[in-house]
Design a protein around this motif. Structure first.
Motif, short mmCIF file in Angstrom:
data_model
loop_
_atom_site.label_atom_id
_atom_site.label_comp_id
_atom_site.label_asym_id
_atom_site.label_seq_id
_atom_site.Cartn_x
_atom_site.Cartn_y
_atom_site.Cartn_z
N ALA A 169 0.39 -1.60 0.73
CA ALA A 169 0.57 0.33 0.21
C ALA A 169 0.63 1.69 -0.08
CB ALA A 169 -1.11 0.03 1.08
N ALA A 170 2.12 1.32 0.50
CA ALA A 170 2.69 2.46 1.09
C ALA A 170 4.02 2.91 0.09
CB ALA A 170 3.63 2.73 2.35
N ASP A 171 3.71 1.73 -1.22
CA ASP A 171 4.52 1.44 -2.14
C ASP A 171 4.37 3.20 -3.33
OD1 ASP A 171 6.78 2.17 -4.52
OD2 ASP A 171 6.68 -0.81 -4.39
N VAL A 172 5.61 3.78 -3.48
CA VAL A 172 4.70 5.10 -4.04
C VAL A 172 4.49 4.71 -5.71
CG1 VAL A 172 5.32 7.99 -4.10
CG2 VAL A 172 5.10 7.10 -1.93
N SER A 173 5.40 4.26 -5.58
CA SER A 173 5.37 3.53 -7.13
C SER A 173 4.33 3.34 -7.82
CB SER A 173 6.81 3.54 -7.68
OG SER A 173 7.34 1.74 -7.20
N ARG A 174 3.92 1.98 -6.89
CA ARG A 174 2.64 0.91 -7.70
C ARG A 174 1.28 1.97 -6.37
NH1 ARG A 174 3.73 -4.17 -7.22
NH2 ARG A 174 2.23 -4.02 -8.63
N ASP B 101 -0.45 3.72 -8.00
CA ASP B 101 -1.81 4.07 -8.97
C ASP B 101 -2.31 2.45 -9.32
OD1 ASP B 101 -1.30 6.85 -9.68
OD2 ASP B 101 0.31 6.50 -12.26
N ASP B 102 -1.47 1.58 -9.44
CA ASP B 102 -2.04 0.12 -9.14
C ASP B 102 -3.31 -0.10 -8.29
OD1 ASP B 102 -0.08 -0.06 -10.73
OD2 ASP B 102 1.10 -1.28 -9.36
N TRP B 103 -3.48 0.70 -7.14
CA TRP B 103 -4.40 0.46 -6.65
C TRP B 103 -5.35 1.75 -6.57
CZ3 TRP B 103 -5.85 2.17 -1.14
CH2 TRP B 103 -4.32 2.94 -1.07
N LEU B 104 -5.07 3.02 -6.29
CA LEU B 104 -5.55 3.93 -5.82
C LEU B 104 -6.80 4.39 -7.49
CD1 LEU B 104 -3.43 6.60 -5.67
CD2 LEU B 104 -4.71 5.44 -3.89
N PRO B 105 -8.13 5.30 -6.70
CA PRO B 105 -9.01 5.11 -7.80
C PRO B 105 -8.46 5.25 -9.69
CG PRO B 105 -9.90 5.66 -5.73
CD PRO B 105 -8.41 5.59 -5.62
N GLY B 106 -9.23 4.99 -10.51
CA GLY B 106 -8.72 5.38 -11.39
C GLY B 106 -7.96 6.23 -12.20
N ASP B 107 -8.73 7.23 -11.52
CA ASP B 107 -8.88 9.10 -12.00
C ASP B 107 -7.90 9.43 -11.24
OD1 ASP B 107 -10.70 8.43 -9.73
OD2 ASP B 107 -11.73 9.95 -10.93
N LEU C 223 -13.61 3.69 -2.33
CA LEU C 223 -12.43 2.69 -1.80
C LEU C 223 -13.02 1.69 -1.76
CD1 LEU C 223 -13.89 4.98 1.23
CD2 LEU C 223 -12.34 4.52 0.45
N ASP C 224 -14.40 1.04 -1.99
CA ASP C 224 -14.37 -0.11 -2.66
C ASP C 224 -13.09 -0.79 -3.36
OD1 ASP C 224 -16.44 -0.93 -0.32
OD2 ASP C 224 -17.93 -0.56 -1.60
N GLY C 225 -13.61 -0.03 -4.44
CA GLY C 225 -12.17 -0.66 -5.58
C GLY C 225 -11.41 -0.45 -5.14
N SER D 102 -10.63 -3.69 -3.17
CA SER D 102 -10.09 -4.55 -3.95
C SER D 102 -8.73 -5.08 -5.41
CB SER D 102 -11.58 -4.54 -5.00
OG SER D 102 -13.51 -5.02 -4.01
N SER D 103 -8.27 -3.12 -5.31
CA SER D 103 -7.59 -3.79 -5.90
C SER D 103 -5.96 -4.23 -5.30
CB SER D 103 -7.13 -2.33 -6.64
OG SER D 103 -8.10 -1.97 -7.60
N LEU D 104 -5.77 -3.08 -4.48
CA LEU D 104 -5.59 -3.67 -3.28
C LEU D 104 -4.97 -5.34 -2.53
CD1 LEU D 104 -2.35 -2.30 -2.11
CD2 LEU D 104 -4.00 -2.06 0.21
#
Length: 137
Positions: free
Chosen positions: A21-26, A28-34, A117-119, A122-124
């Protein structure tokens, strides 16, 4: 002020979940797509929101000793949030994400925030699962 909070169980120890979760370079892999985060001079980051096509100066503070990630806008003070990872029985973790909107104009509304938040959770969870299931992950 409006606040939102969601939680989800993840199949990994808290240290692994927090590191993902804390990896700044990643992010975008779990935050909302926008939403897109670009690292600056820590703890400074810039958040780009596709919906408004705006860049917002923000802060991102990982607190590994507390398994907590905190963020918020720097200049506007329009929103803040945190992610907390807690260990639970059998090597799993519970992840809680909390958002606070200090100005009504920045609050996208309950349905949209809860879906985001749910999305994100789920991605994380999927990223964590892939890391756990991959040898040497």
């Amino acid at each position: 002020m409006t606040e939102y909070e969601r939680s989800r169980t993840m199949p990994a120890p808290p240290e692994q979940v927090f590191d993902q979760a804390a990896d700044v370079s990643r992010l975008d892999d779990w935050l909302p797509g926008d939403l897109h985060v670009r690292a600056g001079d820590p703890p400074a980051v810039t958040v780009h929101e596709d919906r408004t096509d705006e860049d917002t100066p923000a802060l991102l503070r990982p607190r590994k000793e507390q398994m907590r990630l905190e963020w918020g806008t720097r200049e506007q003070g329009s929103y803040a949030g945190w992610l907390q990872v807690a260990g639970i029985d059998s090597g799993a973790s519970e992840v809680t994400v909390h958002l606070s909107f200090f100005e009504g104009s920045h609050d996208p509304g309950e349905q949209r925030v809860n879906e985001a938040l749910d999305g994100s959770l789920s991605s994380l969870a999927e990223l964590v699962r892939l890391r756990v299931d991959t040898p040497g992950g």
